[in-house]
Design a protein around this motif. Structure first.
Motif, PDB file in Angstrom:
ATOM      1  N   ARG A  57       0.818  -1.224   0.000  1.00 15.89           N
ATOM      2  CA  ARG A  57       0.000   0.000   0.000  1.00 15.89           C
ATOM      3  C   ARG A  57       0.847   1.267   0.000  1.00 15.89           C
ATOM      4  NH1 ARG A  57      -2.132   4.021  -0.418  1.00 15.89           N
ATOM      5  NH2 ARG A  57      -4.236   4.731   0.057  1.00 15.89           N
ATOM      6  N   ARG A  58       2.071   1.169   0.529  1.00 14.60           N
ATOM      7  CA  ARG A  58       2.906   2.377   0.620  1.00 14.60           C
ATOM      8  C   ARG A  58       3.615   2.684  -0.690  1.00 14.60           C
ATOM      9  NH1 ARG A  58       6.331   0.195   5.301  1.00 14.60           N
ATOM     10  NH2 ARG A  58       5.969  -1.518   3.874  1.00 14.60           N
ATOM     11  N   ARG A  59       3.608   1.747  -1.618  1.00 14.92           N
ATOM     12  CA  ARG A  59       4.346   1.968  -2.875  1.00 14.92           C
ATOM     13  C   ARG A  59       3.410   2.601  -3.903  1.00 14.92           C
ATOM     14  NH1 ARG A  59       7.301  -2.035  -6.689  1.00 14.92           N
ATOM     15  NH2 ARG A  59       8.157  -0.457  -8.060  1.00 14.92           N
ATOM     16  N   ILE A  60       3.371   3.926  -3.869  1.00 13.75           N
ATOM     17  CA  ILE A  60       2.500   4.677  -4.781  1.00 13.75           C
ATOM     18  C   ILE A  60       3.183   4.732  -6.156  1.00 13.75           C
ATOM     19  CG2 ILE A  60       1.384   6.913  -5.191  1.00 13.75           C
ATOM     20  CD1 ILE A  60       0.352   5.486  -2.680  1.00 13.75           C
ATOM     21  N   VAL A  61       2.414   4.410  -7.206  1.00 10.29           N
ATOM     22  CA  VAL A  61       3.012   4.373  -8.543  1.00 10.29           C
ATOM     23  C   VAL A  61       2.389   5.390  -9.502  1.00 10.29           C
ATOM     24  CG1 VAL A  61       3.770   1.981  -8.305  1.00 10.29           C
ATOM     25  CG2 VAL A  61       1.499   2.453  -9.241  1.00 10.29           C
ATOM     26  N   GLY A  62       1.322   6.067  -9.062  1.00 14.91           N
ATOM     27  CA  GLY A  62       0.709   7.089  -9.914  1.00 14.91           C
ATOM     28  C   GLY A  62      -0.518   7.672  -9.224  1.00 14.91           C
ATOM     29  N   TYR A  63      -1.041   8.744  -9.817  1.00 17.66           N
ATOM     30  CA  TYR A  63      -2.208   9.407  -9.209  1.00 17.66           C
ATOM     31  C   TYR A  63      -2.933  10.222 -10.264  1.00 17.66           C
ATOM     32  CZ  TYR A  63       1.244  13.015  -9.290  1.00 17.66           C
ATOM     33  OH  TYR A  63       2.229  13.859  -9.736  1.00 17.66           O
ATOM     34  N   ILE A  64      -4.175  10.561  -9.940  1.00 10.81           N
ATOM     35  CA  ILE A  64      -4.969  11.422 -10.823  1.00 10.81           C
ATOM     36  C   ILE A  64      -5.808  12.346  -9.960  1.00 10.81           C
ATOM     37  CG2 ILE A  64      -6.877   9.736 -11.031  1.00 10.81           C
ATOM     38  CD1 ILE A  64      -7.119  10.735 -13.997  1.00 10.81           C
ATOM     39  N   CYS A  65      -5.955  13.601 -10.409  1.00  6.06           N
ATOM     40  CA  CYS A  65      -6.792  14.596  -9.718  1.00  6.06           C
ATOM     41  C   CYS A  65      -7.834  15.099 -10.703  1.00  6.06           C
ATOM     42  CB  CYS A  65      -5.970  15.798  -9.268  1.00  6.06           C
ATOM     43  SG  CYS A  65      -4.588  15.390  -8.225  1.00  6.06           S
ATOM     44  N   VAL A  66      -9.089  15.030 -10.320  1.00  7.75           N
ATOM     45  CA  VAL A  66     -10.160  15.541 -11.185  1.00  7.75           C
ATOM     46  C   VAL A  66     -11.132  16.363 -10.344  1.00  7.75           C
ATOM     47  CG1 VAL A  66      -9.987  13.475 -12.642  1.00  7.75           C
ATOM     48  CG2 VAL A  66     -11.792  13.583 -10.930  1.00  7.75           C
ATOM     49  N   TRP A  67     -11.903  17.173 -11.040  1.00  3.76           N
ATOM     50  CA  TRP A  67     -13.024  17.877 -10.416  1.00  3.76           C
ATOM     51  C   TRP A  67     -14.308  17.393 -11.058  1.00  3.76           C
ATOM     52  CZ3 TRP A  67     -11.982  23.877  -9.981  1.00  3.76           C
ATOM     53  CH2 TRP A  67     -10.975  24.091  -9.037  1.00  3.76           C
ATOM     54  N   LEU A  68     -15.311  17.214 -10.225  1.00  2.34           N
ATOM     55  CA  LEU A  68     -16.632  16.829 -10.705  1.00  2.34           C
ATOM     56  C   LEU A  68     -17.541  18.036 -10.563  1.00  2.34           C
ATOM     57  CD1 LEU A  68     -16.567  13.483  -8.758  1.00  2.34           C
ATOM     58  CD2 LEU A  68     -16.509  13.694 -11.232  1.00  2.34           C
ATOM     59  N   VAL A  69     -17.934  18.593 -11.704  1.00  2.00           N
ATOM     60  CA  VAL A  69     -18.744  19.808 -11.690  1.00  2.00           C
ATOM     61  C   VAL A  69     -19.932  19.597 -12.629  1.00  2.00           C
ATOM     62  CG1 VAL A  69     -18.787  22.303 -12.098  1.00  2.00           C
ATOM     63  CG2 VAL A  69     -16.685  21.208 -11.310  1.00  2.00           C
ATOM     64  N   ALA A  70     -21.139  19.583 -12.048  1.00  2.00           N
ATOM     65  CA  ALA A  70     -22.367  19.314 -12.819  1.00  2.00           C
ATOM     66  C   ALA A  70     -22.183  18.010 -13.593  1.00  2.00           C
ATOM     67  CB  ALA A  70     -22.712  20.501 -13.707  1.00  2.00           C
ATOM     68  N   ASP A  71     -22.415  18.046 -14.921  1.00  2.00           N
ATOM     69  CA  ASP A  71     -22.271  16.785 -15.657  1.00  2.00           C
ATOM     70  C   ASP A  71     -20.896  16.652 -16.315  1.00  2.00           C
ATOM     71  OD1 ASP A  71     -22.488  18.670 -17.630  1.00  2.00           O
ATOM     72  OD2 ASP A  71     -23.884  17.511 -18.863  1.00  2.00           O
ATOM     73  N   ALA A 101     -16.687   9.246 -12.033  1.00  2.00           N
ATOM     74  CA  ALA A 101     -17.430  10.433 -12.479  1.00  2.00           C
ATOM     75  C   ALA A 101     -18.759  10.032 -13.113  1.00  2.00           C
ATOM     76  CB  ALA A 101     -16.570  11.232 -13.460  1.00  2.00           C
ATOM     77  N   CYS A 102     -18.737   8.985 -13.933  1.00  2.00           N
ATOM     78  CA  CYS A 102     -19.986   8.537 -14.573  1.00  2.00           C
ATOM     79  C   CYS A 102     -20.998   8.088 -13.524  1.00  2.00           C
ATOM     80  CB  CYS A 102     -19.697   7.401 -15.555  1.00  2.00           C
ATOM     81  SG  CYS A 102     -18.977   7.973 -17.096  1.00  2.00           S
ATOM     82  N   GLN A 103     -20.507   7.447 -12.463  1.00  6.40           N
ATOM     83  CA  GLN A 103     -21.433   7.032 -11.403  1.00  6.40           C
ATOM     84  C   GLN A 103     -22.072   8.238 -10.720  1.00  6.40           C
ATOM     85  OE1 GLN A 103     -18.684   4.598  -9.248  1.00  6.40           O
ATOM     86  NE2 GLN A 103     -19.049   2.810 -10.540  1.00  6.40           N
ATOM     87  N   ARG A 104     -21.384   9.384 -10.823  1.00  4.39           N
ATOM     88  CA  ARG A 104     -21.963  10.622 -10.276  1.00  4.39           C
ATOM     89  C   ARG A 104     -22.573  11.477 -11.389  1.00  4.39           C
ATOM     90  NH1 ARG A 104     -18.330  13.475  -5.942  1.00  4.39           N
ATOM     91  NH2 ARG A 104     -17.049  11.771  -5.241  1.00  4.39           N
ATOM     92  N   ASN A 105     -22.953  10.803 -12.481  1.00  2.00           N
ATOM     93  CA  ASN A 105     -23.703  11.420 -13.582  1.00  2.00           C
ATOM     94  C   ASN A 105     -22.907  12.344 -14.484  1.00  2.00           C
ATOM     95  OD1 ASN A 105     -26.060  10.047 -12.918  1.00  2.00           O
ATOM     96  ND2 ASN A 105     -26.494  11.558 -11.307  1.00  2.00           N
ATOM     97  N   ALA A 106     -21.587  12.300 -14.433  1.00  2.00           N
ATOM     98  CA  ALA A 106     -20.813  13.071 -15.418  1.00  2.00           C
ATOM     99  C   ALA A 106     -20.986  12.414 -16.778  1.00  2.00           C
ATOM    100  CB  ALA A 106     -19.337  13.089 -15.034  1.00  2.00           C
ATOM    101  N   ARG A 107     -21.048  13.230 -17.810  1.00  2.00           N
ATOM    102  CA  ARG A 107     -21.205  12.698 -19.164  1.00  2.00           C
ATOM    103  C   ARG A 107     -20.169  13.258 -20.126  1.00  2.00           C
ATOM    104  NH1 ARG A 107     -22.866   9.311 -16.813  1.00  2.00           N
ATOM    105  NH2 ARG A 107     -24.952   8.468 -16.672  1.00  2.00           N
ATOM    106  N   VAL A 108     -19.422  14.272 -19.697  1.00  2.00           N
ATOM    107  CA  VAL A 108     -18.392  14.877 -20.541  1.00  2.00           C
ATOM    108  C   VAL A 108     -17.109  14.988 -19.721  1.00  2.00           C
ATOM    109  CG1 VAL A 108     -17.715  16.949 -21.833  1.00  2.00           C
ATOM    110  CG2 VAL A 108     -20.096  16.214 -21.838  1.00  2.00           C
TER     111      VAL A 108
END
Ligand SMILES: CC(C)(COP(=O)(O)OP(=O)(O)OC[C@H]1O[C@@H](n2cnc3c(N)ncnc32)[C@H](O)[C@@H]1OP(=O)(O)O)[C@@H](O)C(=O)NCCC(=O)NCCS
Length: 175
Positions: A57-71, A101-108
């Motif tokens: 668990r301590r060996r981090i190999v990558g990451y992603i940051c996103v914002w969920l705004v409306a769709d 994001a799709c599970q939270r209704n994002a479509r784009v």
């Protein structure tokens, strides 16, 4: 591509930040400071996922940051340990964030990428993103343009990437 690395993708924890920062500094010309990541952890509409080695668990190999705004889901940061690239980590991180994001209704999905960043553009194109504009002199210092890319996550796309054969190995964790 080399063999897929066995990973688990999960929401970031504060104790992951030192490893995230190490990858960040090795990956970007103009890396985010620690305070940027701390702010992301606190933003209600932000989602930050890390990929770690399945057995450590301590060996981090990558990451992603996103914002969920409306769709929409806006991708702000994505990086993989330089020693472990072309092993499917970037694609699985991106798919995990898009699925969330799709599970939270994002479509784009929307993002900006340096015009010279061929590797990232190839990754985005491989998932169906399409260039939709250019922002001149977007990046400070190098005064490099940003290419805007957009992905419409319609029913056919979702079924292809989340339910079909492409879904294999797209996400091995819970998020
Ligand atoms: C872009 C980045 C995240 C890709 O991560 P990765 O784990 O190496 O990517 P993957 O192994 O999942 O590659 C998926 C697909 O992307 C494309 N791709 C990735 N790297 C590529 C490269 N160097 N050249 C050409 N295509 C590439 C390929 O289509 C690849 O599929 P394939 O290996 O089956 O041909 C990684 O190169 C990185 O961290 N770069 C520095 C940070 C960065 O540029 N982030 C994006 C900012 S917008």
């Amino acid at each position: 591509m080399s063999a897929l690395l066995p990973i688990v993708i999960e929401p970031v924890r504060p104790e992951d930040l030192p490893a995230v920062l190490e990858i960040e500094r090795a990956s970007h010309v103009d890396p985010w400071r620690e305070s940027f990541f701390v702010e992301e952890l606190e933003r209600p509409h932000a989602l930050m996922l890390v990929a770690h080695h399945r057995t450590d668990r301590r060996r981090i190999v990558g990451y992603i940051c996103v914002w969920l705004v409306a769709d929409e889901v806006q991708i702000f940061n994505l990086a993989v340990d330089p020693a472990l690239r072309r092993r499917g980590i970037g694609r699985r991180l991106l798919l995990a964030a898009l699925q969330h994001a799709c599970q939270r209704n994002a479509r784009v999905a929307l993002l900006e990428v340096r015009r010279s960043n061929y590797a990232a553009q190839q990754l985005y194109l491989s998932l169906g993103f399409r260039p939709c504009g250019v922002r001149p002199n977007y990046y400070d210092g190098l005064r490099e343009p940003a290419v805007l890319m957009e992905l419409e996550m319609d029913r056919i796309w979702r079924s292809r990437w989340f339910n079909g054969e492409n879904a294999k190995g797209s996400e091995e964790g819970s998020c």
